[in-house]
Design a protein around this motif. Structure first.
Motif, PDB file in Angstrom:
ATOM      1  N   ASP A  39       0.763  -1.294   0.085  1.00 57.90           N
ATOM      2  CA  ASP A  39      -0.121   0.010   0.166  1.00 57.90           C
ATOM      3  C   ASP A  39       0.994   1.462  -0.141  1.00 57.90           C
ATOM      4  O   ASP A  39       2.046   1.120   0.285  1.00 57.90           O
ATOM      5  CB  ASP A  39      -1.032  -0.103   1.253  1.00 57.90           C
ATOM      6  CG  ASP A  39      -0.099  -0.032   2.503  1.00 57.90           C
ATOM      7  OD1 ASP A  39       0.241   1.170   2.820  1.00 57.90           O
ATOM      8  OD2 ASP A  39       0.019  -1.111   3.122  1.00 57.90           O
TER       9      ASP A  39
ATOM     10  N   ARG B 203       1.252   3.872   1.966  1.00 55.86           N
ATOM     11  CA  ARG B 203       1.747   4.368   3.306  1.00 55.86           C
ATOM     12  C   ARG B 203       3.103   3.353   3.565  1.00 55.86           C
ATOM     13  O   ARG B 203       3.971   3.717   3.801  1.00 55.86           O
ATOM     14  CB  ARG B 203       0.726   4.072   4.344  1.00 55.86           C
ATOM     15  CG  ARG B 203       1.318   4.503   5.631  1.00 55.86           C
ATOM     16  CD  ARG B 203       0.398   4.809   6.665  1.00 55.86           C
ATOM     17  NE  ARG B 203      -0.569   5.522   6.480  1.00 55.86           N
ATOM     18  CZ  ARG B 203      -1.497   5.695   7.400  1.00 55.86           C
ATOM     19  NH1 ARG B 203      -1.597   5.566   8.531  1.00 55.86           N
ATOM     20  NH2 ARG B 203      -2.175   7.108   7.276  1.00 55.86           N
ATOM     21  N   THR B 204       2.760   2.300   3.302  1.00 62.36           N
ATOM     22  CA  THR B 204       3.859   1.112   3.569  1.00 62.36           C
ATOM     23  C   THR B 204       5.141   1.435   2.508  1.00 62.36           C
ATOM     24  O   THR B 204       6.373   1.481   2.679  1.00 62.36           O
ATOM     25  CB  THR B 204       3.633  -0.107   3.462  1.00 62.36           C
ATOM     26  OG1 THR B 204       2.676  -0.413   4.236  1.00 62.36           O
ATOM     27  CG2 THR B 204       4.590  -1.377   3.643  1.00 62.36           C
TER      28      THR B 204
ATOM     29  N   LEU C 208       6.118   4.479   1.540  1.00 60.89           N
ATOM     30  CA  LEU C 208       6.913   5.383   1.948  1.00 60.89           C
ATOM     31  C   LEU C 208       7.798   5.053   2.905  1.00 60.89           C
ATOM     32  O   LEU C 208       8.723   5.377   3.059  1.00 60.89           O
ATOM     33  CB  LEU C 208       5.867   6.628   2.564  1.00 60.89           C
ATOM     34  CG  LEU C 208       4.731   7.293   1.398  1.00 60.89           C
ATOM     35  CD1 LEU C 208       4.080   7.987   2.214  1.00 60.89           C
ATOM     36  CD2 LEU C 208       5.617   8.082   0.534  1.00 60.89           C
TER      37      LEU C 208
ATOM     38  N   ASN D 122       5.642   8.604  -6.551  1.00 64.48           N
ATOM     39  CA  ASN D 122       6.021   8.876  -5.288  1.00 64.48           C
ATOM     40  C   ASN D 122       7.362   8.614  -4.758  1.00 64.48           C
ATOM     41  O   ASN D 122       8.048   9.355  -4.407  1.00 64.48           O
ATOM     42  CB  ASN D 122       5.051   8.237  -4.151  1.00 64.48           C
ATOM     43  CG  ASN D 122       3.545   8.686  -4.384  1.00 64.48           C
ATOM     44  OD1 ASN D 122       3.407   9.707  -4.557  1.00 64.48           O
ATOM     45  ND2 ASN D 122       2.666   7.593  -4.105  1.00 64.48           N
TER      46      ASN D 122
END
Length: 257
Positions: A169, A171-172, A174, A199
């Motif tokens: 995902d 967030r992970t 990042l 990202n």
């Protein structure tokens, strides 16, 4: 530093890499980006020796990898860490056994020495206490971190990461990006990341190589992307409306200065 000089590679008469010349810098996150089929994976596999180009040179700190004998190649492999797209952990091994595996293959360390190093690497990626678990008992992000621990077990000079954020995902992703970046700077590693994650590009991209249909279309920093004149790069990077708005703002701001 790793240098690719005039690399060419074909499969069944179809040219995949056209005269690629690029530099990948020590102590930096070097990202290879491009559309699917642009040659990213073939370039990375060429750099690490899984594919042999028909032409060109691949220099590891000035040493021509393509002229190495078998012993020189074996020694170089002990200086390389690999983070595979699917983590590629051994299901039958515990986490700590996975991390110890390259130490068993490339060093003469005792079991206790290998275990101590593996424990240090697991702690470095915030997986202390997960040593007795098997990969199937880990989340996707934890598997990635375990794979990073294995990749740095030999204290490599060079680290290759193939789509490290696939299957996890945002967030992970990042977290993984930050971990790879921190390790790169902490140990002064030449890190090469094959990715399509914007990202990652905007977050940790210090030296970016953009491939377009097998050609090196552009090379620069994430900051320089915003003022790039490469239409292919702009179409690829600024596909989202948000990034388009950011680019327009940067270009407008620069024009007023």
């Amino acid at each position: 530093m790793i240098e690719a000089r005039h690399i060419e590679k074909s499969f069944d008469g179809r040219v995949i890499l056209h005269d690629i010349t690029a530099k990948f810098y020590e102590g930096k996150t070097n990202l290879i980006i491009g559309q699917s089929g642009s040659g990213k994976t073939v370039l990375m596999k060429s750099l690490v020796g899984l594919i042999k180009p028909e032409k060109g040179e691949i220099l590891y700190d000035g040493r021509d990898f393509m002229k190495f004998n078998s012993e020189e190649t074996r020694l170089l492999r002990s200086e390389i860490g690999m983070l595979f797209q699917g983590s590629a952990l051994f299901d039958s091994m515990t986490v700590i056994e996975n991390v110890m595996f390259p130490l068993l293959m490339f060093t003469d360390q005792t079991y206790q020495e290998r275990r101590k190093r593996a424990e240090f690497c697991l702690e470095r990626v915030n997986l202390k206490g997960a040593d007795k678990l098997h990969p199937s008992e880990l989340s996707g992000g934890m598997q990635k971190r375990a794979a990073i621990a294995r990749a740095i077990a030999l204290n490599p000079k060079y680290l290759f990461c193939d789509e490290p954020n696939s299957g996890i995902d945002p967030r992970t992703s990042l977290v993984i990006d930050a971990l790879v970046s921190d390790i790169t700077h902490e140990y002064n590693i030449t890190t090469i990341i094959n990715t399509h994650d914007m990202n990652s590009v905007m977050g940790i991209g210090e030296n970016i190589i953009f491939l377009n249909k097998g050609h090196l279309d552009w090379q620069g920093t994430k900051e320089e992307i915003f003022t790039s004149k490469s239409e292919s790069l702009n179409d690829f990077v600024f596909a989202s409306n948000l990034l388009k708005e950011v680019r327009e703002y940067v270009v407008s701001k620069n024009s007023r200065q």
